[in-house]
Design an enzyme around this catalytic site. Structure first.
Site, PDB file in Angstrom:
ATOM      1  N   LYS A 199       2.076  42.264  33.824  1.00  0.00           N
ATOM      2  CA  LYS A 199       2.307  43.692  33.541  1.00  0.00           C
ATOM      3  C   LYS A 199       3.089  43.673  32.024  1.00  0.00           C
ATOM      4  CE  LYS A 199       1.558  45.527  37.483  1.00  0.00           C
ATOM      5  NZ  LYS A 199       0.870  44.431  38.016  1.00  0.00           N
TER       6      LYS A 199
HETATM    7  C1  PLP Z   1      -0.368  50.120  40.999  1.00  0.00           C
HETATM    8  C2  PLP Z   1       0.389  48.616  41.461  1.00  0.00           C
HETATM    9  N1  PLP Z   1       1.384  48.813  42.451  1.00  0.00           N
HETATM   10  C3  PLP Z   1       1.969  47.938  42.935  1.00  0.00           C
HETATM   11  C4  PLP Z   1       1.862  46.449  42.299  1.00  0.00           C
HETATM   12  C5  PLP Z   1       2.902  45.451  43.093  1.00  0.00           C
HETATM   13  O1  PLP Z   1       3.272  44.574  41.996  1.00  0.00           O
HETATM   14  P1  PLP Z   1       3.911  43.125  42.213  1.00  0.00           P
HETATM   15  O2  PLP Z   1       2.667  42.192  41.781  1.00  0.00           O
HETATM   16  O3  PLP Z   1       4.744  43.009  41.379  1.00  0.00           O
HETATM   17  O4  PLP Z   1       4.387  42.840  43.622  1.00  0.00           O
HETATM   18  C6  PLP Z   1       1.052  46.140  41.315  1.00  0.00           C
HETATM   19  C7  PLP Z   1       0.808  45.092  40.911  1.00  0.00           C
HETATM   20  O5  PLP Z   1      -0.252  44.776  40.378  1.00  0.00           O
HETATM   21  C8  PLP Z   1       0.167  47.219  40.889  1.00  0.00           C
HETATM   22  O6  PLP Z   1      -0.596  47.294  40.129  1.00  0.00           O
END
Ligand code: PLP
Length: 399
Positions: free
Chosen positions: A186
């Site tokens: 990210k």
């Molecule tokens: C749009 C979106 N929502 C939720 C997530 C979930 O995040 P995490 O990987 O930190 O659990 C991501 C991760 O890629 C995402 O791109």
């Protein structure tokens, strides 16, 4: 998304602070931690940045979504309107809450289309969960008004959109709660991490408790704290928070670089009349993590996407064929395959996701290519990249 590209002494220093004390837990150990509260500091800085009153840092973006849903009172049988273009985590969080994902179409913003949302609202709809995909905004003002008009909860999945704004206000701050991810890919990373932001004290209190087994975090003896609600463990460790804290302080630099790199590629591509760009409700607010553009049809998009890969232009995504980000290939969702029986299966009106039809979204996604924007490109690398992209479009593009 490139936080990891710029790890340096700042991250090492924050982590070293934590290791030197041996306190990896975000709560308590007041003496031993020698004044280091990395999770708390991160929360204070993110709150200031986003402009909400509260923030709670947690273990992932997926955890943030689960916390937001629970804190907003969304659970068994409640319908939540979601887009078909997102990371599957958004949908998993709704299912794991016992709630029902209901799909609406996306539009050229690559995010939920407000008109399509209207068509899928039912008496069971409790919330709308727009996802600000690929670093930029949904038509969030229209979605917010719709929520107000219909009495629905607005939770923003801003996991991919840290730093992006709409008319000067940060994404994540429009709804009852906003969710961010700080996973390893990210804009800013904690290694693994996530956060909810809100300006509602009650929601914040519920989120703070829910993410730590319901602890009310009152007093100075963890063993004696009250547990007003049942919860889960979505805590972040101080080590992860420390990495994120150093990264968050680099956000201005990250955004500036991304925007400059994206502009150079976009300017070069705008010379090709057969290419059009993702609609951005507020161009100035784009965090510029991706450049997304449309080819006239699926076959041109496939040709160009394939040729970009062959020409060595890395990190180009043709989402329509990607099995993580678009519903077309979410076979596990379509069959509701899970490790254990999902609560949704107990509903009389359990939806059949194999029958979901989203022709407009298919039409848009089948023509879309997104290019990741990196921080570490030199001027020379950026120039070479632009030449390669232009060469591919001249050779394989339409016309
Ligand atoms: C749009 C979106 N929502 C939720 C997530 C979930 O995040 P995490 O990987 O930190 O659990 C991501 C991760 O890629 C995402 O791109």
């Amino acid at each position: 998304m490139p936080g990891f590209e710029i790890f340096g002494d700042e991250e090492r220093k924050e982590v070293q602070d934590v290791l030197a004390t041996g306190v990896l837990f975000r709560y308590g150990f007041d003496q031993a931690r020698q004044g280091h509260w990395k999770a708390r500091e991160f929360e204070a800085e993110l709150t200031k940045r986003i402009g909400t009153k509260y923030c709670h840092l947690c273990s992932s973006g997926t955890a943030a979504l689960s916390i937001a849903l629970a804190s907003c009172g969304i659970g068994a049988g409640d319908e939540v309107i979601v887009p078909p273009f997102t990371f599957i985590a958004t949908i998993e969080a709704v299912l794991n809450a016992g709630a029902v994902p209901v799909f609406a179409e996306i539009d050229e913003t690559l995010c939920l289309d407000p008109e399509s949302i209207q068509r899928v609202i039912t008496p069971n709809t409790k919330a709308i969960l727009p996802v600000h995909m690929c670093g930029a905004m949904a038509q969030i003002d229209e979605i917010k008004s719709l929520c107000a008009q219909k009495g629905l909860i607005l939770i923003e999945d801003a996991c991919q959109a840290l730093g992006s704004t709409y008319e000067g206000k940060f994404l994540g701050a429009f709804g009852q709660m906003g969710c961010f991810s700080f996973d390893p890919v990210k804009t800013v990373t904690c290694g693994e991490g996530g956060a909810i932001v809100t300006s509602d004290k009650e929601l914040y209190t519920a989120a703070d408790a829910y993410s730590d087994h319901g602890h009310d975090h009152l007093g100075s003896d963890r063993g004696l704290e009250g547990h007003p609600i049942l919860g889960a463990n979505y805590r972040i460790s101080e080590l992860n928070a420390a990495v994120g804290l150093a990264q968050l302080r680099k956000l201005n630099f990250i955004l500036e670089k991304q925007r400059a790199h994206k502009k150079a590629i976009r300017d070069a591509l705008s010379k090709f009349s057969e290419i059009s760009f993702r609609k951005l409700p507020d161009k100035k607010g784009d965090s510029a993590t991706f450049l997304s553009f449309f080819l006239p049809n699926e076959s041109d998009a496939r040709n160009v996407a394939g040729a970009l890969g062959q020409a060595g232009v890395d990190s180009c995504f043709y989402w329509y064929d990607n099995n993580w980000h678009y519903i077309r290939q979410w076979y596990h969702l379509k069959k509701l395959q899970s490790a254990a029986k999902l609560p949704i299966k107990l509903l009389e009106r359990c939806p059949d996701y194999e029958k979901v039809e989203l022709p407009r979204s298919d039409q848009i996604m089948s023509r879309t290519i997104s290019m990741l924007i990196k921080l570490s490109w030199t001027e020379e690398e950026l120039g070479q990249r632009i030449e390669k992209i232009a060469g591919v479009i001249r050779k394989y593009g339409p016309g």
